[in-house]
Design a protein around this motif. Structure first.
Motif, short mmCIF file in Angstrom:
data_model
loop_
_atom_site.label_atom_id
_atom_site.label_comp_id
_atom_site.label_asym_id
_atom_site.label_seq_id
_atom_site.Cartn_x
_atom_site.Cartn_y
_atom_site.Cartn_z
N PHE A 1 9.18 -14.11 0.78
CA PHE A 1 7.76 -13.76 0.77
C PHE A 1 7.45 -12.84 -0.41
O PHE A 1 8.23 -11.94 -0.74
CB PHE A 1 7.36 -13.04 2.06
N GLN A 2 6.30 -13.08 -1.05
CA GLN A 2 5.75 -12.12 -2.00
C GLN A 2 4.92 -11.10 -1.22
O GLN A 2 4.52 -11.36 -0.08
CB GLN A 2 4.86 -12.84 -3.02
N LYS A 3 4.63 -9.96 -1.84
CA LYS A 3 3.93 -8.93 -1.08
C LYS A 3 2.99 -8.11 -1.95
O LYS A 3 3.16 -8.01 -3.18
CB LYS A 3 4.93 -7.99 -0.41
N LYS A 4 2.00 -7.55 -1.28
CA LYS A 4 1.13 -6.52 -1.85
C LYS A 4 0.57 -5.73 -0.67
O LYS A 4 0.87 -6.05 0.49
CB LYS A 4 0.00 -7.13 -2.68
N TRP A 5 -0.20 -4.71 -0.94
CA TRP A 5 -0.79 -3.97 0.16
C TRP A 5 -2.26 -3.72 -0.11
O TRP A 5 -2.71 -3.69 -1.26
CB TRP A 5 -0.05 -2.67 0.44
N ILE A 6 -3.01 -3.56 0.97
CA ILE A 6 -4.44 -3.32 0.90
C ILE A 6 -4.80 -2.21 1.88
O ILE A 6 -4.03 -1.86 2.76
CB ILE A 6 -5.26 -4.58 1.23
N ARG A 7 -5.99 -1.66 1.73
CA ARG A 7 -6.54 -0.73 2.72
C ARG A 7 -7.39 -1.53 3.72
O ARG A 7 -8.18 -2.39 3.33
CB ARG A 7 -7.38 0.34 2.03
N THR A 8 -7.21 -1.22 4.99
CA THR A 8 -8.00 -1.86 6.05
C THR A 8 -8.61 -0.79 6.95
O THR A 8 -8.49 -0.84 8.18
CB THR A 8 -7.12 -2.83 6.86
N ASP A 9 -9.25 0.18 6.35
CA ASP A 9 -9.77 1.34 7.08
C ASP A 9 -10.75 0.94 8.18
O ASP A 9 -11.51 -0.02 8.06
CB ASP A 9 -10.49 2.28 6.11
N TRP B 1 1.96 -10.30 3.07
CA TRP B 1 3.11 -11.09 2.61
C TRP B 1 2.72 -12.56 2.62
O TRP B 1 2.12 -13.03 3.58
CB TRP B 1 4.30 -10.87 3.55
N TRP B 2 3.07 -13.29 1.55
CA TRP B 2 2.70 -14.69 1.51
C TRP B 2 3.81 -15.53 0.88
O TRP B 2 4.62 -15.04 0.11
CB TRP B 2 1.38 -14.90 0.79
N MET B 3 3.81 -16.79 1.28
CA MET B 3 4.83 -17.73 0.82
C MET B 3 4.20 -19.12 0.67
O MET B 3 3.48 -19.57 1.56
CB MET B 3 5.97 -17.79 1.83
N LYS B 4 4.49 -19.78 -0.43
CA LYS B 4 4.13 -21.17 -0.60
C LYS B 4 5.26 -22.03 -0.08
O LYS B 4 6.43 -21.76 -0.37
CB LYS B 4 3.89 -21.49 -2.09
N VAL B 5 4.95 -23.07 0.69
CA VAL B 5 6.00 -23.93 1.25
C VAL B 5 5.70 -25.39 0.95
O VAL B 5 4.60 -25.77 0.64
CB VAL B 5 6.13 -23.73 2.78
#
Length: 230
Positions: A178-186, A226-230
C-alpha cells in the motif's frame, strides 16, 4: 464509555451523532478523488458503519454496496442512504473475509476505520486475518481497480501519531504494497457540551477531559490513507 464492539452492536444512533461531525473540511472526499476517478464506479464500502463513506459516494458513482457485520450500524446506514434520494445502493451483512460479491465485479473498494479491527480483535492471528481480507478484496475487484483504506493516526492531536493498538497494522500495510499519505479529518461540533459528550462516549474520559480543558469545539484528528492498485 462502552467498548467498540458494544458501540457497533447497540449504539448506532450515538455513533452517527459523532461521525456526522467528522471531517468538516471534506478532506476524505478530496483524498479519494486524488487517488482514483469515481465516475461510473461500482464501489464496495467494507465496514460501512452508519454510512459515512457510502453516503458521500452515492451521488458520485454508479453504485455502492455497503457491508458491515453490525445490524445496528446498517439500520442507521439504511436510513441515511434513503434520505439521500438516490437508489443506486444496497446494504448487507458481510465480513471482510467473506464478501457476498462475484469475482471481478467491482471497480473500487473503500474501507474506513474498519480493516484494523481484524488485527485488534484477533491478536493471535492478526496477520492471517488481514491477509484473508486482502485476498478477498482482490478477488472481487476488476483488473486495474483500487483499494483505499482509512485508518486512525490519532484523535485529539494535530500531527499524525502511530497508535499502539495498531502497531501490527501499519507495517503490514506497507509490507503488502500500500502507498500512504495522511490528512486531517477534524470534527466540528455545535457546542462544547456536545464535543465533550460525544468524545467521551466513543474515545473515553481522557479525551473528553482534554476537550473540556482546551475548549475544543473543533477536535483535531489525523487519518492515514492507504491505497493500492490491483
Amino acid at each position: 464509555m462502552p467498548d467498540n464492539k458494544t458501540v457497533y452492536a447497540h449504539h448506532g444512533n450515538e455513533y452517527e451523532a459523532l461521525i456526522a461531525r467528522e471531517d468538516y473540511q471534506e478532506n476524505i472526499l478530496s483524498a479519494l478523488k486524488n487517488i482514483t476517478s469515481l465516475d461510473d464506479r461500482v464501489v464496495l464500502d467494507l465496514g460501512a458503519g452508519t454510512g459515512r463513506l457510502a453516503g458521500m459516494l452515492v451521488p458520485l458513482v454508479a453504485r455502492v454496496y455497503a457491508f458491515d457485520i453490525a445490524p445496528d450500524m446498517l439500520r442507521v446506514c439504511h436510513g441515511k442512504l434513503k434520505e439521500t434520494g438516490f437508489t443506486n445502493w444496497q446494504i448487507g451483512i458481510a465480513d471482510h473475509r467473506q464478501l457476498p460479491v462475484a469475482d471481478r465485479s467491482a471497480d473500487l473498494i473503500v474501507s474506513g476505520w474498519s480493516v484494523s479491527y481484524l488485527a485488534v480483535w484477533n491478536p493471535e492471528s492478526w496477520r492471517a486475518e488481514l491477509e484473508k481480507s486482502l485476498v478477498e478484496m482482490k478477488r472481487v475487484l476488476k483488473k486495474d481497480s483500487t483499494i483505499v483504506l482509512f485508518e486512525s493516526l490519532g484523535t485529539g492531536n494535530e500531527s499524525p501519531v502511530k497508535l499502539n493498538h495498531l502497531k501490527n497494522l501499519y507495517p503490514w500495510l506497507e509490507e503488502v504494497g500500500f502507498q500512504k499519505k495522511w490528512i486531517r479529518t477534524d470534527y466540528q461540533f455545535e457546542s462544547l457540551d456536545e464535543a465533550e459528550y460525544l468524545s467521551r462516549f466513543f474515545f473515553g474520559d481522557e479525551l473528553g477531559d482534554k476537550v473540556r480543558q482546551k475548549n475544543w469545539v473543533i477536535l483535531p484528528e489525523c487519518t492515514g490513507v492507504w491505497w493500492m492498485k490491483v
